[in-house]
Enzyme design. Structure first.
Site, PDB file in Angstrom:
ATOM      1  N   SER A   1      63.891   7.382  84.388  1.00  0.00           N
ATOM      2  CA  SER A   1      64.718   6.161  83.212  1.00  0.00           C
ATOM      3  C   SER A   1      64.456   7.314  81.666  1.00  0.00           C
ATOM      4  O   SER A   1      64.644   8.473  82.004  1.00  0.00           O
ATOM      5  CB  SER A   1      64.348   4.570  82.838  1.00  0.00           C
ATOM      6  OG  SER A   1      65.024   3.911  82.392  1.00  0.00           O
TER       7      SER A   1
ATOM      8  N   ASP B   1      72.555  -0.016  89.675  1.00  0.00           N
ATOM      9  CA  ASP B   1      72.055   0.041  88.003  1.00  0.00           C
ATOM     10  C   ASP B   1      72.730  -0.228  86.573  1.00  0.00           C
ATOM     11  O   ASP B   1      73.653   0.290  86.262  1.00  0.00           O
ATOM     12  CB  ASP B   1      71.130   2.144  87.676  1.00  0.00           C
ATOM     13  CG  ASP B   1      70.139   1.616  87.127  1.00  0.00           C
ATOM     14  OD1 ASP B   1      69.839   0.769  86.448  1.00  0.00           O
ATOM     15  OD2 ASP B   1      69.963   2.539  86.823  1.00  0.00           O
TER      16      ASP B   1
ATOM     17  N   HIS C   1      67.687  -0.336  89.095  1.00  0.00           N
ATOM     18  CA  HIS C   1      67.232   0.833  88.232  1.00  0.00           C
ATOM     19  C   HIS C   1      65.964   1.208  89.321  1.00  0.00           C
ATOM     20  O   HIS C   1      64.623   0.510  88.945  1.00  0.00           O
ATOM     21  CB  HIS C   1      66.444   0.159  87.231  1.00  0.00           C
ATOM     22  CG  HIS C   1      66.386   0.832  86.415  1.00  0.00           C
ATOM     23  ND1 HIS C   1      67.576   2.358  85.996  1.00  0.00           N
ATOM     24  CD2 HIS C   1      65.429   1.254  85.607  1.00  0.00           C
ATOM     25  CE1 HIS C   1      66.024   2.696  85.128  1.00  0.00           C
ATOM     26  NE2 HIS C   1      65.460   2.413  84.634  1.00  0.00           N
TER      27      HIS C   1
END
Length: 658
Positions: free
Chosen positions: A201, A307, A338
């Site tokens: 991320s 995601d 995610h």
């Protein structure tokens, strides 16, 4: 450490690495693993006795305006034996804003320190697993976070320079110090300079951004669920994806002392990121895709195809840009949201990552660069591979929506609609894509659905898609959504549930060596699945006011038609024989984009609307998949069940988002 790590896949150019492999094996490999025939680094160094230290690297920026350049904290763990032997080693780096505020990994681990400020716990398993194998692990606090100076600027110059300066320091091009404010220099004479950046991320986003600078010494990056353009994290062609901007995220991750001194940076994030969705210079600075030509590092990208935080447009546009530049690359695409691959395919992931770093940082000829480029999860825990991704036979194929036997239930074929054909719907901000898909076979006022006949053979879509829409709005503002849906029963990872496709178990397995303060043992997971009647596999959004420019929106003239293209997010999905493929066009996709100021009624000109889809095999494949099906389209009684509705997502890439 579990003894279930075996190989994986990849392809592309590795000439520099191959040419230097023999030299690197002499200077880098542990003494038990010397020579040109070496294929795997071994855990021959003591983790318990490793050197643990902190260095502050000068970024040469003064982001907080205090009159001195900012220093970022760099916590390091490296094998003591290599240092004592004068053996230089490569570096695995994770640069993050989350080491103090939010934690890393499925168990939200934070850095910890002893009474003298020396690092004790390094989050995740990278240190436990790789340090005994002859690597250093470096955990960098981005400027403005934890023990670093400066301010968080959310993917901008300060964030990227925080990590780039450390790569420079590892290669002897930047200054490091033994304390945050002192003058005693620290040098990285123990490092070969060869650096690999990894992270999920926000952390992976920094890896993308640093690679886009072309910094020398960065040999590879492993971005997991990472952002490639911060504008596309907050907006989709003018349509806001969240009800806040980057200033909220900056404030969330900054240390308390940084928060007190970084007001000017915070205000800039407000002033230069207008909620109108206009593309400003602030966003241009945070778009790494145009600089793909500067990337010299190899790229191993990982992304969940469901995601809904860092949406799959990010890996799609980054991947396409890297491919155009001939960058060495590999990709894993899962059915999760995610989620880190350590938590959905642990044994295979650690094995593959080990071989990847051995090849690109140690120079071992282990074949990882000659294996298939892509691993794709087809069903929970069932994977396929592709030599090249997307497959070379993939062709953008234009499918055209047409009118059906009932309002809002149309056809999706190769044939253009007749001139004058339209479908009309009214934006309903209370509904989302799951509501639309569940009622795709029935006339409903909030969406228009276009459906193929049942397929007689499977149809694979691979890559990024685009939908061009000509629409007339009844008000001066309107948002549009488009989704692709596989209509048919399946068992998939439940990406909308807590865990986004995984369930965390109590059992732990260990991945490397441990100390009293830093365990290598992590909770196991298993796939969390659900049985569905439809699967939404690609999405895209836009503000119709951005019809003339991606950069700037303008008010609409009610009653006037406008044409705009919606970028559908990259995916790889096989629609099985017997299922149907659907395109749904609606207004506000609740909790995935914000609604417009007005509530428009929208009329689609079907003759000027098309979906350009990446079909493997192109038009012939679509013709073959739809040939022979004679089922008439029309309203159906049943609703098609899917996953639970998407929940509101806080704009924290990699933090606590749901």
């Amino acid at each position: 450490m579990p003894n279930r790590v075996r190989g994986n896949r990849f392809t592309c150019r590795s000439l520099v690495v191959a040419a230097s492999a023999a030299l690197m094996s002499l200077t880098l490999a542990p003494t038990a693993a010397q020579g040109a025939s070496v294929r795997e680094s071994r855990p021959v160094y003591s983790y318990d006795n490793a050197i643990r230290e902190s260095v502050w690297v000068d970024t040469r920026l003064d982001g907080d305006g205090d009159g001195r350049t900012d220093r970022v904290a760099v916590d390091i763990v490296r094998p003591r034996e290599a240092a004592e032997q004068g053996r230089r080693i490569p570096v695995i780096m994770d640069a993050s804003p989350y080491y103090a505020c939010c934690g890393r990994g499925n168990e939200s681990q934070r850095k910890t320190y002893d009474a003298n400020g020396r690092p004790v716990q390094f989050p995740l398993y990278y240190d436990n697993y790789f340090v005994p194998r002859g690597y250093a692990f470096v955990a960098v606090d981005l400027a403005g976070t934890n023990r670093s100076d400066g301010c968080v600027d959310v993917g901008g110059r300060s964030d990227i320079q925080s990590a780039k300066a450390v790569v420079d320091w590892l290669n002897g091009r930047a200054r490091g110090y033994t304390t945050r404010t002192g003058a005693v220099r620290a040098r990285a004479g123990w490092s070969t300079g060869a650096t690999g950046m990894i992270g999920k991320s926000y952390d992976g986003t920094i890896a993308n951004g640093v690679a886009a600078t072309g910094v020398r010494g960065l040999r590879t990056i492993v971005p997991i669920g990472a952002i490639s353009s911060w504008y596309d994290y907050y907006f989709a062609k003018g349509a806001p994806l969240y009800d806040s901007g980057p200033e909220w995220l900056s404030d969330y991750v900054e240390s308390p002392e940084a928060r007190a001194r970084c007001g000017a940076v915070q205000q800039r994030l407000v002033d230069e990121a207008p909620r109108s969705g206009d593309l400003t210079g602030l966003w241009t600075e945070r778009d790494y895709v145009p600089d793909a030509g500067r990337v010299t590092a190899s790229v191993f990208a990982v992304h969940g195809m469901q995601d809904l935080n860092v949406r799959t447009k990010h890996f799609g546009q980054w991947w396409d840009a890297l491919a155009a530049q001939g960058v060495d690359r590999k990709i894993w695409l899962s059915q999760t949201g995610h989620v880190d691959p350590f938590d959905f395919r642990r044994g295979e992931w650690v094995s593959t990552l080990h071989r990847w770093f051995d090849h690109y940082l140690l120079g071992y000829d282990n074949g990882v660069d000659r294996e298939p480029m892509a691993d794709i999860e087809r069903a929970p825990d069932r994977w396929s591979t592709d030599r090249v991704w997307p497959p070379r036979s993939t062709t953008a194929t234009s499918l055209r929506p047409g009118s059906g036997t009932a309002a809002g239930v149309g056809t999706l074929t190769l044939r253009p609609a007749r001139p004058g054909a339209t479908e009309t719907f009214t934006d309903d901000p209370r509904l989302d894509e799951t509501d639309w898909a569940a009622a795709v076979d029935t006339p409903t006022p909030a969406k228009a659905g276009f459906i193929t006949e049942p397929l007689t053979r499977e149809l694979r879509l691979s890559g990024s898609a685009r939908v061009t829409v000509t629409a007339t709005a009844s008000t001066s503002s309107a948002h549009l959504s488009a989704v692709l849906v596989d209509l048919g029963p399946d068992t998939i990872r439940d990406y909308a549930a807590s865990g986004e496709g995984i369930t965390t178990l109590a059992e732990r397995t260990c991945w490397g060596a441990s100390t009293a303060g830093d365990s290598s043992c992590f909770k196991e997971t298993r796939a969390r699945t659900t049985t569905v009647g439809h699967t939404i596999f690609s999405r895209g959004w836009a503000d119709l006011g951005n019809h003339a420019s991606d950069a700037h929106g303008r008010p609409l003239t009610p009653g006037r038609p406008y044409t705009i293209s919606l970028d559908l997010h990259a995916s790889d999905h096989v629609v099985p024989a017997g299922h149907r493929l659907a395109l749904i066009v609606g207004g506000t996709d609740r909790d995935l984009i914000d609604p417009p100021p007005s509530v428009p009624r929208l009329t689609l000109d079907l003759a000027r609307t098309a979906a350009h889809l990446p079909i493997v095999g192109g038009t012939p494949a679509f013709v073959g998949a739809t040939a022979g099906s004679s089922e008439a389209l029309g309203p159906r009684e049943s609703r098609l069940g899917g996953v639970a509705e998407p929940r509101p997502i806080r704009p924290i890439p990699g933090g606590s988002t749901r």
